[in-house]
Design a protein around this motif. Structure first.
Motif, short mmCIF file in Angstrom:
data_model
loop_
_atom_site.label_atom_id
_atom_site.label_comp_id
_atom_site.label_asym_id
_atom_site.label_seq_id
_atom_site.Cartn_x
_atom_site.Cartn_y
_atom_site.Cartn_z
N TRP A 401 0.82 -1.20 0.00
CA TRP A 401 0.00 0.00 0.00
C TRP A 401 0.86 1.25 0.00
O TRP A 401 1.96 1.26 0.56
CB TRP A 401 -0.89 0.04 1.25
N ASP A 405 -3.24 4.96 1.00
CA ASP A 405 -4.03 3.77 1.36
C ASP A 405 -3.98 3.54 2.87
O ASP A 405 -5.00 3.24 3.49
CB ASP A 405 -3.48 2.52 0.66
N LYS A 430 -14.77 3.03 -0.09
CA LYS A 430 -13.55 3.51 -0.78
C LYS A 430 -12.45 2.42 -0.73
O LYS A 430 -11.79 2.15 -1.73
CB LYS A 430 -13.01 4.77 -0.08
N LEU A 431 -12.31 1.83 0.45
CA LEU A 431 -11.29 0.79 0.61
C LEU A 431 -11.61 -0.44 -0.25
O LEU A 431 -10.70 -1.00 -0.87
CB LEU A 431 -11.19 0.36 2.08
N ASN A 433 -13.34 -0.46 -2.99
CA ASN A 433 -13.12 -0.11 -4.39
C ASN A 433 -11.65 -0.24 -4.77
O ASN A 433 -11.32 -0.59 -5.90
CB ASN A 433 -13.60 1.31 -4.69
N LYS A 434 -10.80 0.03 -3.81
CA LYS A 434 -9.36 -0.09 -4.07
C LYS A 434 -8.88 -1.53 -3.85
O LYS A 434 -7.68 -1.81 -3.92
CB LYS A 434 -8.59 0.83 -3.14
N ASN A 435 -9.85 -2.42 -3.54
CA ASN A 435 -9.53 -3.83 -3.29
C ASN A 435 -8.57 -4.03 -2.11
O ASN A 435 -7.73 -4.92 -2.10
CB ASN A 435 -8.96 -4.47 -4.57
N LEU A 436 -8.71 -3.19 -1.11
CA LEU A 436 -7.82 -3.29 0.06
C LEU A 436 -8.48 -4.05 1.21
O LEU A 436 -7.80 -4.36 2.19
CB LEU A 436 -7.43 -1.89 0.55
#
Ligand SMILES: [Zn+2]
Length: 437
Positions: A401, A405, A430-431, A433-436
């Motif tokens: 990250w 992130d 949001k997280l 969507n970022k695949n986190l």
């Protein structure tokens, strides 16, 4: 480590020809159509063998040919009104794309017949000179009975083979068991040889490739069980004739794949192309499905097996996701050089991947516990899972990250702690969507 050697039908201690080096050859595809998942089993199996030797610190040289001159290619060319080269090029390209999609592209040499015709002529000429081959009306045949151990790989003796061979009596041959090294032909793309126009026999190309790349002898020769006889038997015979030694010290054969208990066939409509499979599933899923059975045994492909493999894949992926969050928040790194004794114990026993998959699931359980406890020992367990996955060719997302992130994640944790659910939800999406997450 021990490998089951099909030549002797027993597990044998692996001793390489050259210390810390492994030479490996696997018969490649005849490029006249797309490959199906059955064809992917040797590809995936020997890719795992390659990767495991690398893990052990061996320098591995891996070669696999393209049979790009063959009557099947001529037939496909005639049927589609294109040239043999167009057929071969199209399916070589498709095959290489499949290898890349399945993360199995570790092949150092990919020789083609079309580039090796002179070597094939030389090889056959030497066999003729040594009286192991003879020319009849533009064909060249190999004298099987001159090889005293013929049948050694497939455990058949000459008498048994003779009774089986009588049905296909060929007047040109001296003996029913003799096989063609060169065949006279005037149909489609043919080549000018010292014996006239024609095409090479399939059994010769692999031995010629191994001669050229490895000087005539390799540690491991692999392929599907269906190639054992006559193809591999004939490879051994030609090498014995020319060099008076065995072609390979270890022969490894993988079992075939059935779909719902039936052999794959176009008429049964259970013919799954590798390029189609990956659109619906993933390379991880087919690999787990394949590794859940030992490579030597037949594998029955069913929807239950697929579901189970998807489940295993998700379990590994989720556990690693948790570990990756911890690693990123704490500025730690995974150890990709970690060695795992239990994994090695299973792999050193003739690549016992079913045990490795069970062991991976144990590690996943352990990792989930450590993630829940925020215990830093999780880095070690996750590293083992990653290293083992890498040998099996399984890929997982463990992206590093950036500061943004990390900040986002911390803000989310804070919002949750402060019971600011609206903000927490927003940050959560949001997280994701970022695949986190
Ligand atoms: Zn071969």
């Amino acid at each position: 480590m021990v490998i089951y050697n099909s030549l002797t039908d027993q597990k044998e201690e692996f001793k390489p020809i050259n210390e810390k080096k492994v030479s490996m050859y696997v018969c490649g595809p005849t490029v006249y159509n797309y490959v199906h998942i059955g064809n992917m089993r040797p590809v995936i199996t020997f890719d795992m063998v390659y990767k495991y030797f690398k893990y052990l610190g061996y320098e591995v040289t891996y070669a696999s040919n393209f049979t790009d001159v063959n009557y099947k290619i001529t037939k496909a060319a005639i049927d589609n009104n294109i040239t043999e080269r167009e057929v071969a090029d199209k399916y070589i390209k498709a095959y290489l794309e499949d290898l890349a999609r399945y993360n199995c592209a570790n092949i150092d040499y990919r020789p083609r017949v079309i580039d090796n015709l002179d070597n094939i002529f030389d090889f056959i000429s030497k066999l003729i000179e040594k009286d192991y081959a003879y020319v009849v009306d533009g064909d060249v045949y190999f004298r099987v009975k001159k090889i005293k151990d013929y049948g050694i790989l497939s455990n058949q003796n000459i008498l048994e083979l003779e009774s089986g061979a009588r049905v296909e009596v060929d007047d040109k041959k001296e003996d029913a068991l003799d096989f063609a090294l060169w065949r006279k032909s005037d149909e489609g793309e043919v080549f000018k040889s010292p014996w006239g126009y024609g095409i090479p026999g399939w059994h010769t190309e692999c031995v010629v490739m191994i001669d050229g790349i490895f000087n005539g002898k390799i540690d491991i020769h692999g392929g599907g069980i269906d190639l054992k006889f006559p193809h591999h038997e004939n490879e051994i015979a030609q090498c014995m004739a020319l060099h008076n030694h065995h072609l390979a010290n270890y022969w490894m054969h993988n079992g075939h794949i059935n779909v719902d208990g039936e052999k794959m066939s176009k008429s049964l409509n259970n013919f799954i192309l590798a390029k189609d499979f990956i659109k619906e599933y993933s390379a991880n899923v087919i690999k787990i499905s394949i590794f859940k059975s030992h490579y030597r045994f037949p594998l029955n492909f069913t929807s239950e097996l697929l579901e189970d493999s998807i489940n295993i894949d998700n379990k590994i992926s989720n556990a690693l996701k948790g570990a990756n969050i911890y690693r990123n928040l704490n500025g730690l790194e995974f150890d990709f050089n970690i060695k795992d004794d239990i994994f090695e114990k299973y792999m050193n026993d003739d690549f016992n991947t079913p045990n490795v998959i069970s062991y991976l699931l144990e590690l996943v359980k352990k990792l989930n516990g450590l993630v829940r406890e925020n215990n830093k020992d999780l880095i070690k367990v996750a590293s083992s899972i990653l290293v083992i996955s890498d040998v099996l060719g399984l890929t997982y997302n463990i992206d590093k990250w950036n500061d943004e992130d990390i900040l986002l994640y911390r803000e989310w944790l804070e919002a949750r702690e402060n019971k600011d659910f609206e903000k927490a939800d927003l940050l959560r999406s949001k997280l994701s969507n970022k695949n986190l997450l």
